[in-house]
Design a protein around this motif. Structure first.
Motif, PDB file in Angstrom:
ATOM      1  N   ALA A  20      21.829  -0.370   4.245  1.00 46.52           N
ATOM      2  CA  ALA A  20      21.530   0.032   5.449  1.00 46.52           C
ATOM      3  C   ALA A  20      20.512  -0.921   6.056  1.00 46.52           C
ATOM      4  N   ARG A  21      21.010  -0.984   7.450  1.00 43.47           N
ATOM      5  CA  ARG A  21      19.997  -1.780   8.254  1.00 43.47           C
ATOM      6  C   ARG A  21      18.493  -1.753   8.162  1.00 43.47           C
ATOM      7  N   ILE A  22      18.207  -0.425   8.369  1.00 40.26           N
ATOM      8  CA  ILE A  22      16.849  -0.052   8.519  1.00 40.26           C
ATOM      9  C   ILE A  22      16.315   0.707   6.998  1.00 40.26           C
ATOM     10  N   PRO A  23      15.285   0.022   6.270  1.00 37.60           N
ATOM     11  CA  PRO A  23      14.727   0.475   5.226  1.00 37.60           C
ATOM     12  C   PRO A  23      14.284   1.886   5.335  1.00 37.60           C
ATOM     13  N   LEU A  24      14.644   2.825   4.370  1.00 36.67           N
ATOM     14  CA  LEU A  24      14.345   4.114   4.123  1.00 36.67           C
ATOM     15  C   LEU A  24      13.208   4.087   3.131  1.00 36.67           C
ATOM     16  N   ARG A  25      12.087   4.813   3.610  1.00 29.50           N
ATOM     17  CA  ARG A  25      10.770   4.764   2.647  1.00 29.50           C
ATOM     18  C   ARG A  25      10.662   6.418   2.425  1.00 29.50           C
ATOM     19  N   VAL A  26      10.473   6.774   1.151  1.00 30.12           N
ATOM     20  CA  VAL A  26       9.961   8.159   0.949  1.00 30.12           C
ATOM     21  C   VAL A  26       8.468   8.203   0.263  1.00 30.12           C
ATOM     22  N   LEU A  27       7.764   9.213   0.932  1.00 29.96           N
ATOM     23  CA  LEU A  27       6.371   9.366   0.578  1.00 29.96           C
ATOM     24  C   LEU A  27       6.424  10.888  -0.149  1.00 29.96           C
ATOM     25  N   PHE A  78      -6.404   3.486   6.594  1.00 31.95           N
ATOM     26  CA  PHE A  78      -5.173   3.884   6.917  1.00 31.95           C
ATOM     27  C   PHE A  78      -4.067   2.469   6.899  1.00 31.95           C
ATOM     28  N   ARG A  79      -4.484   1.596   7.488  1.00 33.12           N
ATOM     29  CA  ARG A  79      -3.538   0.319   7.495  1.00 33.12           C
ATOM     30  C   ARG A  79      -3.307  -0.228   6.215  1.00 33.12           C
ATOM     31  N   ASP A  80      -4.351  -0.302   5.377  1.00 30.47           N
ATOM     32  CA  ASP A  80      -4.553  -0.759   4.056  1.00 30.47           C
ATOM     33  C   ASP A  80      -3.637   0.295   3.220  1.00 30.47           C
ATOM     34  N   ALA A  81      -3.593   1.577   3.344  1.00 32.71           N
ATOM     35  CA  ALA A  81      -2.914   2.350   2.559  1.00 32.71           C
ATOM     36  C   ALA A  81      -1.506   2.300   2.920  1.00 32.71           C
ATOM     37  N   VAL A  82      -1.101   2.248   4.298  1.00 32.99           N
ATOM     38  CA  VAL A  82       0.364   2.276   4.674  1.00 32.99           C
ATOM     39  C   VAL A  82       0.826   0.951   4.028  1.00 32.99           C
ATOM     40  N   ARG A  83       0.192  -0.040   4.124  1.00 34.47           N
ATOM     41  CA  ARG A  83       0.728  -1.447   3.154  1.00 34.47           C
ATOM     42  C   ARG A  83       1.033  -1.177   1.757  1.00 34.47           C
ATOM     43  N   ARG A  84      -0.121  -0.745   1.359  1.00 31.29           N
ATOM     44  CA  ARG A  84       0.219   0.059  -0.232  1.00 31.29           C
ATOM     45  C   ARG A  84       1.485   0.467  -0.646  1.00 31.29           C
ATOM     46  N   TRP A  85       1.846   1.645   0.555  1.00 30.50           N
ATOM     47  CA  TRP A  85       2.978   2.231   0.288  1.00 30.50           C
ATOM     48  C   TRP A  85       4.221   1.525   0.628  1.00 30.50           C
ATOM     49  N   GLY A  86       4.123   0.274   0.897  1.00 31.15           N
ATOM     50  CA  GLY A  86       5.203  -0.541   0.999  1.00 31.15           C
ATOM     51  C   GLY A  86       5.841  -0.611   2.363  1.00 31.15           C
ATOM     52  N   LEU A  87       5.272  -0.237   3.581  1.00 38.68           N
ATOM     53  CA  LEU A  87       5.820   0.115   4.800  1.00 38.68           C
ATOM     54  C   LEU A  87       5.569  -0.860   5.745  1.00 38.68           C
ATOM     55  N   ASP A  88       6.635  -1.371   6.466  1.00 36.03           N
ATOM     56  CA  ASP A  88       6.784  -2.504   7.481  1.00 36.03           C
ATOM     57  C   ASP A  88       7.016  -1.763   8.675  1.00 36.03           C
ATOM     58  N   ASP A  89       6.717  -2.542   9.843  1.00 36.18           N
ATOM     59  CA  ASP A  89       7.109  -2.027  11.104  1.00 36.18           C
ATOM     60  C   ASP A  89       8.463  -1.914  11.190  1.00 36.18           C
ATOM     61  N   GLY A  90       8.933  -0.498  11.673  1.00 32.66           N
ATOM     62  CA  GLY A  90      10.371  -0.285  12.091  1.00 32.66           C
ATOM     63  C   GLY A  90      10.945   0.624  11.048  1.00 32.66           C
ATOM     64  N   ASP A  91      10.313   0.574   9.834  1.00 25.97           N
ATOM     65  CA  ASP A  91      10.918   1.460   8.837  1.00 25.97           C
ATOM     66  C   ASP A  91      11.176   2.961   8.962  1.00 25.97           C
ATOM     67  N   ASP A  92      12.073   3.669   8.548  1.00 24.65           N
ATOM     68  CA  ASP A  92      12.557   4.644   8.474  1.00 24.65           C
ATOM     69  C   ASP A  92      11.697   5.485   7.502  1.00 24.65           C
ATOM     70  N   ALA A 114      -0.223   6.385  14.332  1.00 32.32           N
ATOM     71  CA  ALA A 114      -0.526   5.203  13.933  1.00 32.32           C
ATOM     72  C   ALA A 114       0.465   4.093  14.644  1.00 32.32           C
ATOM     73  N   GLY A 115       1.521   4.636  15.281  1.00 27.42           N
ATOM     74  CA  GLY A 115       2.761   4.177  16.117  1.00 27.42           C
ATOM     75  C   GLY A 115       4.003   3.997  15.317  1.00 27.42           C
ATOM     76  N   PHE A 116       4.100   4.919  14.191  1.00 33.07           N
ATOM     77  CA  PHE A 116       5.492   4.755  13.569  1.00 33.07           C
ATOM     78  C   PHE A 116       6.384   5.696  14.454  1.00 33.07           C
ATOM     79  N   GLU A 117       7.529   5.228  14.649  1.00 28.91           N
ATOM     80  CA  GLU A 117       8.385   6.015  15.734  1.00 28.91           C
ATOM     81  C   GLU A 117       9.404   7.092  14.811  1.00 28.91           C
TER      82      GLU A 117
END
Length: 280
Positions: A20-27, A78-92, A114-117
């Protein structure tokens, strides 16, 4: 664009991830009012690759009773938590729980704020995943830290003063159970009842019998019957700003944008200067 993804579509998207071109993250956002945290349920079995998210510590801040039980977390936390979850800008991102989305929607709302689309809720949650034959794993997922940027403001909010005045020009929906709105019971907050002028709209009324969200046209009919129109602003509160996020998601599916009162009734009822109404 729908805010939902069904279980077969999620399974297909996960199978495509190696190329996949865009990473998919599941929470995994399993949570129950009063606890215990959902980490034990996560350890007992979760969607492969899902990262556990603790609603009380990662999706909420902590302050005075007048801030409510689940005030918004500080943006840096929240930024620290998002990064702990492994999220990068543009992730699905896909979020889920085992409560028809009523807790996972808090993560959906915060990530959108927080700006995730691209953030979607697994329609029907873990039950729908299991019913579709989805795989379950017990090994925890510990991702590499992400680098996502976080900035509040993409989703509208109101404060207590705005909530007090809101019924004069718009529709203020109360997403709690009807008996709590009417003041017949109050299991957690200091006073029973609702914000004067609010309209009772239990978020469970947005769900089908199998825990999935009603179709968009049925949701639109429901909200229209509650007085929601394209011409009037809409805001939502609940006990502490958790299930209200689910109602905002349902409103988006129906074609309406709505603001969140983050402090919700837990903040309102802890302020003795705020009036409380009872009855239907």
């Amino acid at each position: 664009m729908t805010q939902l993804i069904d279980a077969p579509s999620l399974a297909a998207a996960l199978a495509e991830q190696p190329t996949a071109r865009i990473p998919l993250r599941v929470l995994d956002v399993r949570w129950k009012l009063g606890g215990p945290p959902g980490r034990d349920e996560y350890a007992a079995g979760h969607i492969p690759g899902a990262v556990y998210v603790d609603l009380d510590t990662e999706l909420a801040g902590h302050g005075l009773p007048t801030d409510g039980r689940h005030p918004l977390p500080a943006v840096d936390d929240f930024r620290d938590a998002v990064r702990r979850w492994g999220l990068d800008d543009g992730d699905d991102v896909v979020v889920y729980d085992d409560a028809s989305g009523t807790s996972a929607a808090r993560a959906w709302w915060l990530l959108r704020h927080a700006g995730f689309e691209s953030v979607r809720l697994l329609d029907g949650g873990l039950a729908a995943w299991r019913a579709a034959g989805g795989a379950i794993e017990t090994e925890p997922t510990i991702p590499e830290p992400g680098t996502a940027a976080v900035a509040w403001g993409a989703m509208p909010t109101i404060d207590a003063d705005a909530a007090a005045a809101f019924p004069e020009s718009g529709v203020l929906l109360d997403a709690r159970a009807g008996e709590r709105f009417r003041g017949e019971v109050e299991p957690v907050d200091p006073r029973a009842g609702h914000i004067p002028g609010a309209v009772s709209a239990p978020t469970t009324g947005n769900l089908a019998d199998d825990g999935t969200l009603l179709p968009a046209d049925a949701l639109a009919d429901r909200f229209a019957a509650l007085g929601v129109t394209p011409d009037a602003p809409v805001a939502v509160y609940c006990g502490s700003g958790v299930t209200a996020a689910h109602e905002i998601l349902a409103l988006e599916e129906a074609g309406f944008a709505a603001a969140l009162y983050p402090g919700s009734f837990s903040a309102w009822s802890n302020d003795d200067d705020r009036p409380v109404a009872t009855g239907a």
